[in-house]
Design a protein around this motif. Structure first.
Motif, PDB file in Angstrom:
ATOM      1  N   ALA A 244       0.821  -1.212   0.000  1.00 21.41           N
ATOM      2  CA  ALA A 244       0.000   0.000   0.000  1.00 21.41           C
ATOM      3  C   ALA A 244       0.857   1.265   0.000  1.00 21.41           C
ATOM      4  O   ALA A 244       0.325   2.381   0.083  1.00 21.41           O
ATOM      5  N   GLY A 245       2.190   1.079  -0.066  1.00 21.98           N
ATOM      6  CA  GLY A 245       3.072   2.237  -0.166  1.00 21.98           C
ATOM      7  C   GLY A 245       3.721   2.677   1.123  1.00 21.98           C
ATOM      8  O   GLY A 245       4.372   3.722   1.170  1.00 21.98           O
ATOM      9  N   ILE A 246       3.562   1.888   2.196  1.00 22.78           N
ATOM     10  CA  ILE A 246       4.158   2.224   3.484  1.00 22.78           C
ATOM     11  C   ILE A 246       5.597   1.706   3.533  1.00 22.78           C
ATOM     12  O   ILE A 246       5.842   0.550   3.156  1.00 22.78           O
ATOM     13  N   PRO A 247       6.563   2.520   3.984  1.00 24.69           N
ATOM     14  CA  PRO A 247       7.951   2.046   4.076  1.00 24.69           C
ATOM     15  C   PRO A 247       8.064   0.793   4.943  1.00 24.69           C
ATOM     16  O   PRO A 247       7.284   0.594   5.876  1.00 24.69           O
ATOM     17  N   GLU A 248       9.041  -0.043   4.635  1.00 22.12           N
ATOM     18  CA  GLU A 248       9.146  -1.343   5.282  1.00 22.12           C
ATOM     19  C   GLU A 248       9.242  -1.257   6.799  1.00 22.12           C
ATOM     20  O   GLU A 248       8.574  -2.016   7.505  1.00 22.12           O
ATOM     21  N   ASP A 249      10.070  -0.354   7.321  1.00 26.57           N
ATOM     22  CA  ASP A 249      10.221  -0.274   8.777  1.00 26.57           C
ATOM     23  C   ASP A 249       8.891   0.032   9.456  1.00 26.57           C
ATOM     24  O   ASP A 249       8.559  -0.560  10.483  1.00 26.57           O
ATOM     25  N   PHE A 250       8.120   0.973   8.875  1.00 27.10           N
ATOM     26  CA  PHE A 250       6.839   1.314   9.504  1.00 27.10           C
ATOM     27  C   PHE A 250       5.836   0.186   9.303  1.00 27.10           C
ATOM     28  O   PHE A 250       4.984  -0.053  10.174  1.00 27.10           O
ATOM     29  N   ALA A 251       5.907  -0.519   8.177  1.00 24.43           N
ATOM     30  CA  ALA A 251       5.034  -1.678   7.964  1.00 24.43           C
ATOM     31  C   ALA A 251       5.293  -2.734   9.024  1.00 24.43           C
ATOM     32  O   ALA A 251       4.359  -3.356   9.553  1.00 24.43           O
ATOM     33  N   ARG A 252       6.554  -2.942   9.359  1.00 26.72           N
ATOM     34  CA  ARG A 252       6.910  -3.902  10.403  1.00 26.72           C
ATOM     35  C   ARG A 252       6.391  -3.442  11.773  1.00 26.72           C
ATOM     36  O   ARG A 252       5.943  -4.256  12.588  1.00 26.72           O
ATOM     37  N   VAL A 253       6.445  -2.142  12.022  1.00 28.88           N
ATOM     38  CA  VAL A 253       5.916  -1.604  13.276  1.00 28.88           C
ATOM     39  C   VAL A 253       4.422  -1.861  13.378  1.00 28.88           C
ATOM     40  O   VAL A 253       3.905  -2.288  14.423  1.00 28.88           O
ATOM     41  N   ILE A 254       3.697  -1.618  12.282  1.00 30.39           N
ATOM     42  CA  ILE A 254       2.238  -1.843  12.279  1.00 30.39           C
ATOM     43  C   ILE A 254       1.927  -3.309  12.581  1.00 30.39           C
ATOM     44  O   ILE A 254       1.038  -3.615  13.385  1.00 30.39           O
ATOM     45  N   ALA A 255       2.655  -4.211  11.964  1.00 26.76           N
ATOM     46  CA  ALA A 255       2.434  -5.637  12.227  1.00 26.76           C
ATOM     47  C   ALA A 255       2.769  -5.985  13.674  1.00 26.76           C
ATOM     48  O   ALA A 255       2.111  -6.835  14.291  1.00 26.76           O
ATOM     49  N   SER A 256       3.773  -5.307  14.231  1.00 26.63           N
ATOM     50  CA  SER A 256       4.133  -5.584  15.631  1.00 26.63           C
ATOM     51  C   SER A 256       3.040  -5.113  16.585  1.00 26.63           C
ATOM     52  O   SER A 256       2.855  -5.692  17.657  1.00 26.63           O
ATOM     53  N   PHE A 257       2.299  -4.061  16.200  1.00 26.63           N
ATOM     54  CA  PHE A 257       1.141  -3.649  17.001  1.00 26.63           C
ATOM     55  C   PHE A 257       0.142  -4.790  17.111  1.00 26.63           C
ATOM     56  O   PHE A 257      -0.383  -5.088  18.184  1.00 26.63           O
ATOM     57  N   ASP A 258      -0.153  -5.406  15.958  1.00 28.08           N
ATOM     58  CA  ASP A 258      -1.137  -6.489  15.953  1.00 28.08           C
ATOM     59  C   ASP A 258      -0.628  -7.703  16.727  1.00 28.08           C
ATOM     60  O   ASP A 258      -1.403  -8.383  17.415  1.00 28.08           O
ATOM     61  N   ALA A 259       0.660  -7.993  16.614  1.00 31.06           N
ATOM     62  CA  ALA A 259       1.230  -9.098  17.390  1.00 31.06           C
ATOM     63  C   ALA A 259       1.098  -8.820  18.884  1.00 31.06           C
ATOM     64  O   ALA A 259       0.796  -9.720  19.681  1.00 31.06           O
TER      65      ALA A 259
END
Length: 297
Positions: A244-259
């Motif tokens: 969706a165009g989000i930089p990788e580091d921030f994408a990983r942060v978003i996934a870590s929220f859900d984890a």
């Protein structure tokens, strides 16, 4: 004797909210309030109300030491400069704590996150845990506010999810007690204005914890639009966010929220917001109703 209160990051939404509550809710005289920012010109409206404005840059320890001179209580609002590689934000916070100690500040307040201990899946949790440890090691009396996730954070995901009808998540059946940013600002302002100098840690949350599926049901009820929750793996969520165009580091942060949510580490509900602020917390449904048009397009 009246105390001088300083708020860092006063150009941000939380900082401004805290200062407005100090002035309007808790009737702290403007002459006792100092607001700091890297760009003082952005705070002309607060200066016009009589609030003291000082320049402070978390990357410049001398500016922090100068800003904190003659101040009794300092609220360090965590900076937004997340860097998963070099720990920049923790270094900034540690510099602020050291500057407060050098300036003779009597009480430090800090905006942290719930359960930031090293086992947290949230990729930036150590920024907060490390700061908490630095504050405690300083010997300065402290108040730590472990802010839960804001209701406003839902703007990051819901408009796109509502538009597509599908909300992709890896949170499972984990719950989040989203709280209103302004409610937390009121609670923090109350703590800053308090006479007590005892050390305390508060977890600030909304009044009820919901699963993603329960939030989606509320969204559908309020907007009239169907919203299906699609559970995916952390890896798939990361890739989808990147697509969706989000930089990788921030994408990983978003996934870590859900984890983190899936692990049950953000499900706590407390009454700290209401106890500190003296006012009723905004519910998630009230937030959705107030922002129905913006969320549903």
């Amino acid at each position: 004797m009246s105390k001088t209160l300083l708020v860092t990051g006063a150009s941000g939404q939380l900082g401004r909210g805290v200062i407005n509550h100090l002035l309007d809710t808790f009737k702290v005289p403007a002459a006792q309030i100092i607001a700091t920012t890297r760009t003082p010109a952005n705070l002309a409206d607060l200066a016009a109300r009589g609030v003291g404005i000082r320049a402070a840059d978390f990357n410049d320890k001398t500016s922090l030491e100068n800003a904190f001179q003659g101040v009794d209580k300092v609220l360090i609002i965590s900076t937004s400069e997340m860097d998963l590689k070099d720990g920049r934000r923790l270094k900034q916070h540690e510099a602020a704590v050291a500057a407060a100690k050098k300036a003779g500040v009597g009480h430090l307040l800090y905006t942290s996150m719930p359960n930031p201990e090293p086992v947290s899946p949230v990729l930036f949790a150590n920024d907060h845990y490390g700061t908490e440890q630095a504050i405690k090691a300083s010997g300065i009396a402290y108040t730590i506010f472990r802010n839960g996730w804001y209701q406003e954070n839902l703007f990051m995901a819901l408009p796109q999810a509502i538009a597509s009808g599908h909300w992709y998540t890896s949170a499972g059946d984990g719950r989040i007690a989203h709280g209103a940013r302004d409610d937390m600002a009121a609670a923090i302002a109350a703590g800053l204005a308090a006479v007590s100098n005892e050390s305390n840690t508060y977890t600030l949350t909304g009044p009820h914890a919901y699963t993603t599926a329960e939030i989606a049901a509320l969204v559908s009820e309020v907007t009239g639009k169907p919203l299906d929750v699609v559970q995916v793996s952390d890896e798939a969520l990361t890739e989808g966010v990147k697509a969706a165009g989000i930089p990788e580091d921030f994408a990983r942060v978003i996934a870590s929220f859900d984890a983190n949510t899936r692990a049950g580490r953000i499900a706590t509900v407390t009454d700290a917001v209401e106890t500190l602020s003296g006012r009723k917390s905004k519910t998630l449904k009230q937030f959705l109703e107030a922002n129905k048009a913006a969320l549903a397009g």
